[in-house]
Design a protein around this motif. Structure first.
Motif, short mmCIF file in Angstrom:
data_model
loop_
_atom_site.label_atom_id
_atom_site.label_comp_id
_atom_site.label_asym_id
_atom_site.label_seq_id
_atom_site.Cartn_x
_atom_site.Cartn_y
_atom_site.Cartn_z
N TYR A 211 0.86 -1.19 0.00
CA TYR A 211 0.00 0.00 0.00
C TYR A 211 0.89 1.23 0.00
O TYR A 211 1.77 1.39 0.83
CB TYR A 211 -0.89 0.00 1.25
CG TYR A 211 -1.68 1.26 1.47
CD1 TYR A 211 -2.80 1.54 0.69
CD2 TYR A 211 -1.30 2.18 2.45
CE1 TYR A 211 -3.54 2.69 0.90
CE2 TYR A 211 -2.03 3.35 2.66
CZ TYR A 211 -3.15 3.61 1.89
OH TYR A 211 -3.88 4.73 2.08
N GLN A 272 1.51 -3.32 8.88
CA GLN A 272 1.41 -2.46 7.71
C GLN A 272 0.28 -2.97 6.83
O GLN A 272 -0.03 -4.16 6.82
CB GLN A 272 2.72 -2.47 6.92
CG GLN A 272 3.94 -2.01 7.70
CD GLN A 272 5.17 -2.01 6.84
OE1 GLN A 272 5.30 -1.24 5.89
NE2 GLN A 272 6.11 -2.89 7.15
N LYS A 273 -0.31 -2.07 6.08
CA LYS A 273 -1.32 -2.50 5.12
C LYS A 273 -0.65 -3.39 4.09
O LYS A 273 0.20 -2.93 3.33
CB LYS A 273 -1.99 -1.29 4.46
CG LYS A 273 -2.89 -0.52 5.42
CD LYS A 273 -3.56 0.66 4.73
CE LYS A 273 -4.49 1.40 5.69
NZ LYS A 273 -5.14 2.56 5.07
N ALA A 276 -4.61 -5.35 -0.27
CA ALA A 276 -5.75 -4.48 -0.53
C ALA A 276 -6.67 -5.16 -1.53
O ALA A 276 -6.22 -5.58 -2.60
CB ALA A 276 -5.28 -3.13 -1.06
N TYR A 286 -8.51 -3.44 3.59
CA TYR A 286 -7.10 -3.75 3.77
C TYR A 286 -6.91 -4.81 4.84
O TYR A 286 -7.65 -4.87 5.83
CB TYR A 286 -6.33 -2.49 4.17
CG TYR A 286 -6.41 -1.38 3.15
CD1 TYR A 286 -5.55 -1.35 2.05
CD2 TYR A 286 -7.36 -0.37 3.28
CE1 TYR A 286 -5.63 -0.33 1.12
CE2 TYR A 286 -7.46 0.65 2.34
CZ TYR A 286 -6.59 0.66 1.26
OH TYR A 286 -6.68 1.66 0.34
N THR A 288 -4.15 -5.88 7.56
CA THR A 288 -2.94 -5.48 8.28
C THR A 288 -2.54 -6.62 9.20
O THR A 288 -3.15 -6.81 10.25
CB THR A 288 -3.19 -4.19 9.09
OG1 THR A 288 -3.61 -3.15 8.21
CG2 THR A 288 -1.92 -3.76 9.82
N SER A 334 -8.92 -9.77 10.36
CA SER A 334 -8.47 -8.42 10.08
C SER A 334 -9.19 -7.45 11.00
O SER A 334 -10.41 -7.45 11.07
CB SER A 334 -8.75 -8.07 8.62
OG SER A 334 -8.33 -6.77 8.33
#
Length: 615
Positions: A211, A272-273, A276, A286, A288, A334
């Motif tokens: 991302y 972190q993303k 996606a 997203y 993560t 998520s």
């Protein structure tokens, strides 16, 4: 002749050891020297191989090879692949003689065996971008850096592949002349489940790994040594970007809508993303990852089974951190980040010290489900001037509670306050030193009724709006404590049943506070230790911001308390300073689940007490 020769050699050895007579030694040395010369010539002849007659050929297999070779779906080498093979310091180009996974590598210009007793150290590498072909950039040495393609939808997937067979000693006489190639990149597989918001393939607009350029597409590489399959990567200074993975959807799958795969430079994408998923309706969701769920390593496959919900991604990892081709499943949902923090922010979990200062406790994220993400940060037991200090508590609530305490805290925090601290210890019964105590000394009466008529609290007029210690929706533990201390004075100064210096109506936990303050002095710029109200106690257990009961707050506190060797909060009942709706009862919290109970008998049920302070 051979027997005589053997006998002479034994005599030579014997005479060399003893060295008794010089004349005999010289004679034998001359004779055996002649004989040895004849034997050496005979042995060399036996071991020497004709030039150009015995080429070196190797079998090659790829550990966990799937969907990487030349764009095929069955994981095969092809005869068009070119592989650099290194023997000692020389490198030549080899190719598979047939298609398949376990193939024989041959060359138009091969290495040759020179002797039938020799051993060679052999290593090899393959680059999917063709750079190990003739005159390619990675023919003359092992790559010291590697890049994967940003667009892996078509040939970019194959071009991203990098395989290495670590150095191995191979002898002419070995029947096994195999080279074990291992992927030096990581492989990410994404399965989009046919469910919820993704029932049809055309609903999915795109799937992207990374991302806003947070994914390393290149890195420097150190080749593994003998006995190791993979080695180290360094992505600092590398090219950053995102990856569009290859669509490898298999036909006939009933519950998988789409499957994607990509080869990724080893790196840690935790927090972190990472993935996606964009839909045709314009929404993008997203994933993560947390912990090691996306700590990508060489030669390892990471599979993520994703259900696209109508408001988020639900991710089940299957085969993360295992060799390619293995299977393992664990559930990871998520989560949506409610708030993020830096080391410099005041936040829950921070350490609170005897000098009234705080330091970073490691909290970095709070999620909407009440869970948290914390780094392992140690306390700082010296101040900025190097003076020693002790940790006396953990911040568990950030905010200003002065309004909840009817102005009784205003004089202590005229310029504002920061939050609340839970002590590292439970209080002891003032008489027995036990960790559990009654709310009173065995009697009971309506304290709330007394408060409504009280004129003074701690030498000051009672605030007009402070008329009840039964309030359950305010963080008024400080006010309750002031009132209960005044009530004890009232009981001790009155005659009658339950009254007097040793009266059973006295409230026991407030009697503990003076001794607790002596043992664990609070800073002057704090409220001093007090007994929490039911609302304050609930958030000790649930965690600040929680919308339903739970034990996330307790778990966070215990994580920090353990680091400073305090007393863990137990999964048992704790008293609050809030009186129950019946004058013989008081509110408590069961920390084994976070349930509040308003029916606890003040005079008959011994529970624990954990004090707080405001700062």
């Amino acid at each position: 002749m051979k027997k005589k020769l053997k006998k002479i050699k034994i005599e030579k050895s014997d005479m060399n050891r003893k060295m008794k007579k010089l004349s005999i030694s010289l004679c034998i040395a001359c004779l055996t020297g002649i004989m040895a010369a004849g034997c050496t010539e005979e042995t060399d002849s036996d071991k020497h191989l004709p030039d150009g007659k015995y080429p070196m050929a190797f079998t090659a297999a790829v550990d966990g090879l799937t969907v990487t070779r030349a764009g095929t779906a069955d994981g095969e080498w092809t005869t068009t692949d070119r592989i650099a093979v290194q023997v000692s310091d020389e490198i030549k180009i080899y190719a598979p003689s047939n298609n398949g996974n376990n193939v024989t590598l041959t060359s138009d210009d091969p290495f040759y065996w020179q002797r039938n007793n020799e051993t060679k150290t052999v290593s090899a590498w393959y680059c999917g971008d063709g750079s190990t072909a003739s005159e390619g950039g990675n023919v003359e040495k092992v790559p010291t850096s590697w890049s994967v393609q940003s667009n892996q939808e078509e040939k970019g997937y194959q071009k991203s592949d990098f395989l290495y067979a670590a150095p191995k000693d191979i002898s002419f006489s070995d029947t096994d002349k195999s080279l074990a190639f291992t992927h030096q990149t990581a492989r990410v597989v994404i399965n989009i489940k046919k469910a919820e918001a993704a029932m049809e393939a055309d609903v999915i607009s795109s799937v992207v790994i990374g991302y806003e350029n947070n994914l390393a597409l290149s890195g420097t590489y150190t080749a593994p040594t003998e006995g190791n399959a993979t080695d180290t990567w360094n992505t600092s200074g590398g090219t950053m970007g995102t990856i569009t993975p290859k669509d490898i959807t298999a036909s006939g799958s009933s519950d998988i809508l789409k499957t994607y795969a990509a080869l990724v430079i080893p790196q840690n994408m935790s927090e972190q993303k990472f993935i996606a998923v964009s839909l045709r309706d314009g929404n993008t969701y997203y994933y993560t990852p947390q912990g090691t769920d996306a700590d990508l390593k060489s030669g390892t496959q990471y599979t993520y089974n994703i259900t696209v919900k109508h408001d988020r991604l639900e991710v089940v990892t299957a085969g993360t951190n295992v060799e390619w081709g293995s299977e393992k499943t664990e559930t990871v949902t998520s989560r949506i980040v409610a708030k993020s923090f830096t080391a410099g922010n005041l936040k829950n979990g921070d350490y609170y010290y005897s000098d009234g200062e705080t330091s970073d406790g490691g909290l970095r994220k709070i999620y909407t489900d009440g869970s948290t993400e914390m780094l392992n940060i140690a306390p700082v037991l010296t101040d900025q001037n190097g003076n020693e200090r002790t940790c006396i508590g953990i911040v568990y609530w950030v905010g200003d509670i002065r309004d909840d305490n009817y102005g009784l805290l205003n004089s202590k925090f005229s310029n504002g306050m920061h939050g609340l601290v839970a002590s590292l210890w439970d209080m002891r019964d003032p008489d027995s030193e036990e960790l559990k105590m009654l709310w009173t000394y065995g009697g009971y009466e309506d304290v709330n009724k007394w408060l409504a008529k009280a004129m003074l609290l701690d030498g000051n007029p009672r605030p007009e709006d402070f008329k009840s210690i039964r309030v359950t929706d305010k963080m008024q533990g400080y006010a309750n404590t002031i009132a209960l201390k005044e009530y004890n004075k009232y009981v001790e100064g009155k005659d009658g049943d339950g009254y007097g210096k040793d009266g059973s109506n006295r409230v026991k936990p407030v009697k503990c506070l003076d001794a607790f303050e002596t043992d664990h002095p609070s800073p002057q710029n704090s409220s001093g230790w007090y007994w929490p109200s039911i609302e304050e106690l609930e958030y000790v257990c649930w965690g600040q911001g929680a919308t339903k009961r739970g034990i996330s707050g307790m778990e966070m506190l215990n994580t920090q308390i353990e680091k400073v060797r305090g007393e863990l909060i137990e999964k048992t009942f704790y008293w609050s300073s809030t009186e129950g709706s019946y004058f013989y009862s008081a509110h408590c919290v069961n920390f084994n689940g976070g349930y509040e109970n308003s029916g606890g008998g003040k005079h008959e049920r011994p529970y624990r007490v954990r004090p707080l302070l405001a700062f």
